[in-house]
Design a protein around this motif. Sequence first.
Motif, PDB file in Angstrom:
ATOM      1  N   ASN A  89       0.827  -1.210   0.000  1.00 23.19           N
ATOM      2  CA  ASN A  89       0.000   0.000   0.000  1.00 23.19           C
ATOM      3  C   ASN A  89       0.859   1.258   0.000  1.00 23.19           C
ATOM      4  O   ASN A  89       0.534   2.245  -0.675  1.00 23.19           O
ATOM      5  CB  ASN A  89      -0.925  -0.001   1.213  1.00 23.19           C
ATOM      6  N   GLU A  90       1.965   1.261   0.764  1.00 23.56           N
ATOM      7  CA  GLU A  90       2.843   2.425   0.788  1.00 23.56           C
ATOM      8  C   GLU A  90       3.502   2.635  -0.570  1.00 23.56           C
ATOM      9  O   GLU A  90       3.636   3.774  -1.040  1.00 23.56           O
ATOM     10  CB  GLU A  90       3.907   2.248   1.869  1.00 23.56           C
ATOM     11  N   LYS A  91       3.923   1.548  -1.212  1.00 28.66           N
ATOM     12  CA  LYS A  91       4.556   1.672  -2.529  1.00 28.66           C
ATOM     13  C   LYS A  91       3.571   2.187  -3.563  1.00 28.66           C
ATOM     14  O   LYS A  91       3.907   3.027  -4.403  1.00 28.66           O
ATOM     15  CB  LYS A  91       5.114   0.310  -2.961  1.00 28.66           C
ATOM     16  N   TYR A  92       2.343   1.698  -3.513  1.00 29.34           N
ATOM     17  CA  TYR A  92       1.328   2.180  -4.451  1.00 29.34           C
ATOM     18  C   TYR A  92       1.050   3.660  -4.224  1.00 29.34           C
ATOM     19  O   TYR A  92       0.923   4.436  -5.181  1.00 29.34           O
ATOM     20  CB  TYR A  92       0.048   1.369  -4.293  1.00 29.34           C
ATOM     21  N   ALA A  93       0.947   4.081  -2.973  1.00 28.23           N
ATOM     22  CA  ALA A  93       0.676   5.491  -2.683  1.00 28.23           C
ATOM     23  C   ALA A  93       1.794   6.380  -3.214  1.00 28.23           C
ATOM     24  O   ALA A  93       1.540   7.498  -3.672  1.00 28.23           O
ATOM     25  CB  ALA A  93       0.513   5.685  -1.172  1.00 28.23           C
ATOM     26  N   ALA A  94       3.041   5.893  -3.165  1.00 24.47           N
ATOM     27  CA  ALA A  94       4.160   6.691  -3.677  1.00 24.47           C
ATOM     28  C   ALA A  94       4.170   6.737  -5.199  1.00 24.47           C
ATOM     29  O   ALA A  94       4.404   7.791  -5.798  1.00 24.47           O
ATOM     30  CB  ALA A  94       5.480   6.123  -3.156  1.00 24.47           C
ATOM     31  N   LEU A  95       3.891   5.604  -5.858  1.00 26.32           N
ATOM     32  CA  LEU A  95       3.962   5.563  -7.318  1.00 26.32           C
ATOM     33  C   LEU A  95       2.765   6.243  -7.972  1.00 26.32           C
ATOM     34  O   LEU A  95       2.899   6.826  -9.054  1.00 26.32           O
ATOM     35  CB  LEU A  95       4.051   4.109  -7.792  1.00 26.32           C
ATOM     36  N   VAL A  96       1.583   6.156  -7.352  1.00 22.78           N
ATOM     37  CA  VAL A  96       0.408   6.742  -7.985  1.00 22.78           C
ATOM     38  C   VAL A  96       0.503   8.262  -8.025  1.00 22.78           C
ATOM     39  O   VAL A  96      -0.110   8.918  -8.881  1.00 22.78           O
ATOM     40  CB  VAL A  96      -0.877   6.288  -7.253  1.00 22.78           C
ATOM     41  N   GLU A  97       1.289   8.860  -7.120  1.00 22.31           N
ATOM     42  CA  GLU A  97       1.483  10.306  -7.159  1.00 22.31           C
ATOM     43  C   GLU A  97       2.224  10.727  -8.421  1.00 22.31           C
ATOM     44  O   GLU A  97       1.997  11.808  -8.960  1.00 22.31           O
ATOM     45  CB  GLU A  97       2.255  10.756  -5.917  1.00 22.31           C
ATOM     46  N   ALA A  98       3.155   9.870  -8.886  1.00 25.50           N
ATOM     47  CA  ALA A  98       3.938  10.207 -10.072  1.00 25.50           C
ATOM     48  C   ALA A  98       3.297   9.709 -11.357  1.00 25.50           C
ATOM     49  O   ALA A  98       3.435  10.339 -12.410  1.00 25.50           O
ATOM     50  CB  ALA A  98       5.355   9.622  -9.940  1.00 25.50           C
ATOM     51  N   CYS A  99       2.585   8.575 -11.294  1.00 30.02           N
ATOM     52  CA  CYS A  99       2.054   7.956 -12.505  1.00 30.02           C
ATOM     53  C   CYS A  99       0.580   8.270 -12.748  1.00 30.02           C
ATOM     54  O   CYS A  99       0.104   8.111 -13.874  1.00 30.02           O
ATOM     55  CB  CYS A  99       2.235   6.437 -12.435  1.00 30.02           C
ATOM     56  N   GLY A 100      -0.145   8.665 -11.702  1.00 33.09           N
ATOM     57  CA  GLY A 100      -1.554   8.979 -11.880  1.00 33.09           C
ATOM     58  C   GLY A 100      -2.429   7.745 -11.813  1.00 33.09           C
ATOM     59  O   GLY A 100      -1.960   6.610 -11.674  1.00 33.09           O
ATOM     60  N   TYR A 101      -3.731   7.955 -11.919  1.00 33.87           N
ATOM     61  CA  TYR A 101      -4.713   6.882 -11.808  1.00 33.87           C
ATOM     62  C   TYR A 101      -5.823   7.135 -12.813  1.00 33.87           C
ATOM     63  O   TYR A 101      -6.431   8.205 -12.831  1.00 33.87           O
ATOM     64  CB  TYR A 101      -5.285   6.822 -10.384  1.00 33.87           C
ATOM     65  N   VAL A 102      -6.055   6.165 -13.683  1.00 34.07           N
ATOM     66  CA  VAL A 102      -7.139   6.229 -14.655  1.00 34.07           C
ATOM     67  C   VAL A 102      -8.016   5.003 -14.439  1.00 34.07           C
ATOM     68  O   VAL A 102      -7.607   3.881 -14.751  1.00 34.07           O
ATOM     69  CB  VAL A 102      -6.615   6.261 -16.102  1.00 34.07           C
ATOM     70  N   PRO A 103      -9.228   5.144 -13.879  1.00 35.77           N
ATOM     71  CA  PRO A 103     -10.064   3.967 -13.593  1.00 35.77           C
ATOM     72  C   PRO A 103     -10.667   3.386 -14.865  1.00 35.77           C
ATOM     73  O   PRO A 103     -10.946   4.098 -15.833  1.00 35.77           O
ATOM     74  CB  PRO A 103     -11.149   4.536 -12.675  1.00 35.77           C
ATOM     75  N   VAL A 104     -10.827   2.088 -14.865  1.00 35.47           N
ATOM     76  CA  VAL A 104     -11.562   1.390 -15.916  1.00 35.47           C
ATOM     77  C   VAL A 104     -12.813   0.835 -15.255  1.00 35.47           C
ATOM     78  O   VAL A 104     -12.803  -0.255 -14.684  1.00 35.47           O
ATOM     79  CB  VAL A 104     -10.724   0.264 -16.549  1.00 35.47           C
ATOM     80  N   ALA A 105     -13.870   1.622 -15.273  1.00 38.39           N
ATOM     81  CA  ALA A 105     -15.102   1.264 -14.562  1.00 38.39           C
ATOM     82  C   ALA A 105     -15.913   0.292 -15.410  1.00 38.39           C
ATOM     83  O   ALA A 105     -16.405   0.638 -16.479  1.00 38.39           O
ATOM     84  CB  ALA A 105     -15.917   2.519 -14.260  1.00 38.39           C
ATOM     85  N   LEU A 106     -16.028  -0.934 -14.927  1.00 35.78           N
ATOM     86  CA  LEU A 106     -16.851  -1.913 -15.616  1.00 35.78           C
ATOM     87  C   LEU A 106     -18.303  -1.689 -15.239  1.00 35.78           C
ATOM     88  O   LEU A 106     -18.648  -1.638 -14.055  1.00 35.78           O
ATOM     89  CB  LEU A 106     -16.429  -3.335 -15.224  1.00 35.78           C
ATOM     90  N   GLY A 107     -19.158  -1.563 -16.234  1.00 38.93           N
ATOM     91  CA  GLY A 107     -20.578  -1.485 -15.973  1.00 38.93           C
ATOM     92  C   GLY A 107     -21.131  -2.856 -15.602  1.00 38.93           C
ATOM     93  O   GLY A 107     -20.445  -3.879 -15.672  1.00 38.93           O
ATOM     94  N   GLY A 108     -22.393  -2.866 -15.190  1.00 38.94           N
ATOM     95  CA  GLY A 108     -22.995  -4.129 -14.808  1.00 38.94           C
ATOM     96  C   GLY A 108     -22.984  -5.141 -15.937  1.00 38.94           C
ATOM     97  O   GLY A 108     -22.644  -6.310 -15.751  1.00 38.94           O
ATOM     98  N   ASP A 109     -23.344  -4.704 -17.154  1.00 36.58           N
ATOM     99  CA  ASP A 109     -23.360  -5.624 -18.288  1.00 36.58           C
ATOM    100  C   ASP A 109     -21.954  -6.099 -18.635  1.00 36.58           C
ATOM    101  O   ASP A 109     -21.762  -7.258 -19.028  1.00 36.58           O
ATOM    102  CB  ASP A 109     -23.992  -4.940 -19.502  1.00 36.58           C
ATOM    103  N   ASP A 110     -20.954  -5.217 -18.520  1.00 37.54           N
ATOM    104  CA  ASP A 110     -19.573  -5.617 -18.806  1.00 37.54           C
ATOM    105  C   ASP A 110     -19.109  -6.695 -17.841  1.00 37.54           C
ATOM    106  O   ASP A 110     -18.455  -7.667 -18.231  1.00 37.54           O
ATOM    107  CB  ASP A 110     -18.642  -4.404 -18.718  1.00 37.54           C
ATOM    108  N   TYR A 111     -19.424  -6.519 -16.574  1.00 42.76           N
ATOM    109  CA  TYR A 111     -19.021  -7.510 -15.578  1.00 42.76           C
ATOM    110  C   TYR A 111     -19.691  -8.857 -15.844  1.00 42.76           C
ATOM    111  O   TYR A 111     -19.056  -9.910 -15.755  1.00 42.76           O
ATOM    112  CB  TYR A 111     -19.374  -7.004 -14.181  1.00 42.76           C
ATOM    113  N   VAL A 112     -20.971  -8.818 -16.168  1.00 40.12           N
ATOM    114  CA  VAL A 112     -21.697 -10.061 -16.416  1.00 40.12           C
ATOM    115  C   VAL A 112     -21.138 -10.777 -17.640  1.00 40.12           C
ATOM    116  O   VAL A 112     -21.057 -12.015 -17.678  1.00 40.12           O
ATOM    117  CB  VAL A 112     -23.200  -9.772 -16.577  1.00 40.12           C
ATOM    118  N   GLU A 113     -20.747 -10.044 -18.666  1.00 39.18           N
ATOM    119  CA  GLU A 113     -20.204 -10.664 -19.873  1.00 39.18           C
ATOM    120  C   GLU A 113     -18.934 -11.461 -19.583  1.00 39.18           C
ATOM    121  O   GLU A 113     -18.636 -12.442 -20.266  1.00 39.18           O
ATOM    122  CB  GLU A 113     -19.908  -9.595 -20.932  1.00 39.18           C
TER     123      GLU A 113
END
Length: 685
Positions: free
Chosen positions: A479-503
């Motif tokens: 968790n500490e490593k992720y918190a340090a790297l996400v500050e430099a690399c950023g975060y772009v979510p890939v939100a799966l919709g309900g139908d995407d998850y079911v597929e």
Amino acid sequence: MSGLKRPVRVTAGDRVRFDGQLRGVLAVSALAVTLSDDDRPYRVVPLLELFETEDFKVVDTPMRMPLPPASLLESFPEAEVEKALWWEGHILEVLHGLPPGAEPGAEPRPEFGPDRSLTARQRAKAAELTTAGHRVSPSTVAHRRRRYQEHGVIGLADHRLVRKRPQYGEVDDAVVTAMRQAIGEAVDASTRTGTFLLWRTGEILKASPEGHQVRLPSQRTLYRLLGKLTVGTHTTGSATTRRSRAHGAQGPHGEMPVFAPGEVMQIDSTPLDVLVRLDNGVVGKVELTAMVDVATRTVTAAVLRPTTKSVDASVLLARTVTPELMRPGWVEALKMSRSVLPHRRLLALDERLEHAAARPVIVPELIVCDHGKVFLSRNFRSACRFLEVDFQPTHKGSPFEKGHIEKTLGSVATLFAQFLPGYTGRNTDHRGRNLEHEHLWSLLELQELLDEWIVAKWQNRKHDGLRDPSHPGRPFTPNEKYAALVEACGYVPVALGGDDYVELLPAEWRVVNDYGIRIKNRTYDSPELGRMRRQDSGVRAKRGLWEAHTDPYDVSRIWVRDHRRDNIWVQAAWRYLNRVPVPFGDLAWDHVSHQLPRATEAEIADAVAALLTRAHAGPQSGPEPEPDKRDRRVAARTKAAGPVTPASASSGASSEDTAEEPEETLAEVIPLGLFDPLEDPWKRP
């Protein structure tokens, strides 16, 4: 003088062309150089005159005197080292006129002056040493001088004292070749002892033309030779390790630099060394399939199945890009908002993280796997293409290319599985007795414990591979490593919709009967299935059956594709869902959620200790404690709200759900028990 190309340097021992002749350089001073001459013993030529001569040229320059290899000198006896250093002082005086350690401005002795030839100085040195009691000849001094100029001080030592032994002693080369062939034949065969290898070596020699003339050494010599040739090959050890080493990459191991979460992720499966009670009541072992992020060592998802299939890998990929929601019974210290993760900043980008546990959501860019059929299947490849994830299998027989996931799966056995009832150990030698009679967990219950352990223990455990290059003495947690790297690399979510998850869920083709759909001895039904009952789906390839998608890790509901109405999904709930804990909604979460400060290390440690204690005790079958009035109201409203779909779970709670309502008289709420796979489903409650 313009354009004159001068040599880099002229030193004693060089050969130069001067005045139409090849001459040797006997000595060099600040103003003149002493050259050999056929007519006279030597000739002193000023440097200016030497360089201005048209035919002047350095014919060949000996190699630079090598540095004294001190490490090689240490292999000689101390007396021989002192003798070599003693000779070095005398040879330096012969070459340069002054012994080592001479005072600045000191003049050479007359017999070693620059006007004396190299031969004359060697004679003078031999006479001096003989007078001092060391009988040496001028040729001996010349020989020592040449060895010193070629090899340095190591050339003055007697190498007979450290003569290297042959690698394989006095054993004939044909015996070595035959034994190498016997060892090579054993790579893919079953493991045998050294006695068989020695016998096979003799058979190979008998079959070769030159083998009849070779005499085998003694058994002790052959065993010593076998030990030298099998170092690191596991020829008489583990067959799996032997094949891996023999067929793996022979070149140096490269390393792929990873600087961002998700840049490289690895996936693999392994049997979990724990007995569980499966749905049919049979006791057996399950397989653990997990995915780890190389940059942060985060276990993004881990699932348990009796046998891993391609659809399980696809579901694992879907869970990797989906937040791990907090569940009833989890302590507040496991909440993402109380962890080191930048929850507030990530929540502004991804609303799904509002009620998430402290496990990062990482979107893969590249997934590395082995050549198992599960990961090379069309189902898993299509899931990777759907999420735009690169797919890279390793070389065959090269498990080190995905060593991070290999080590992670091994750590689960030592850090988690051994605390569970029914722990079998890594092999039969470590297995206990009567394990099947212990109070074993069911597959679904064990999955819940594993999910909680990953959030509580693994993500907060300092990892030796996560260190700051500037401060290598401090290891980080995932968790500490992720918190340090996400500050430099950023975060772009890939939100799966309900139908995407079911597929992405595995599909089952079933008949829709009057009572609903039956899958794995569970009956699912819904009023929306009315027009499908006893009807043909129209899919000829499946003989008119209807397509139903199931979540292997949530048996409470299924999704049926209505092929007659634009392929929409119809959700059907398990008929006996009231006998197991229902999925919790936002109201239940808000009831147990409190605005607490960041979880301390002690709180996390207490949560892990409580988890392992609860896991070791096995499933509880006693009566549930009586809930208080507010708990009964929340439970009743949660049950009335119905199951939460993936689409609704991805959004936050509404203001109407979280609003406080006045006290009201509610019907009696009966606590829900645990699902018993051995119980008769047709028995009246």
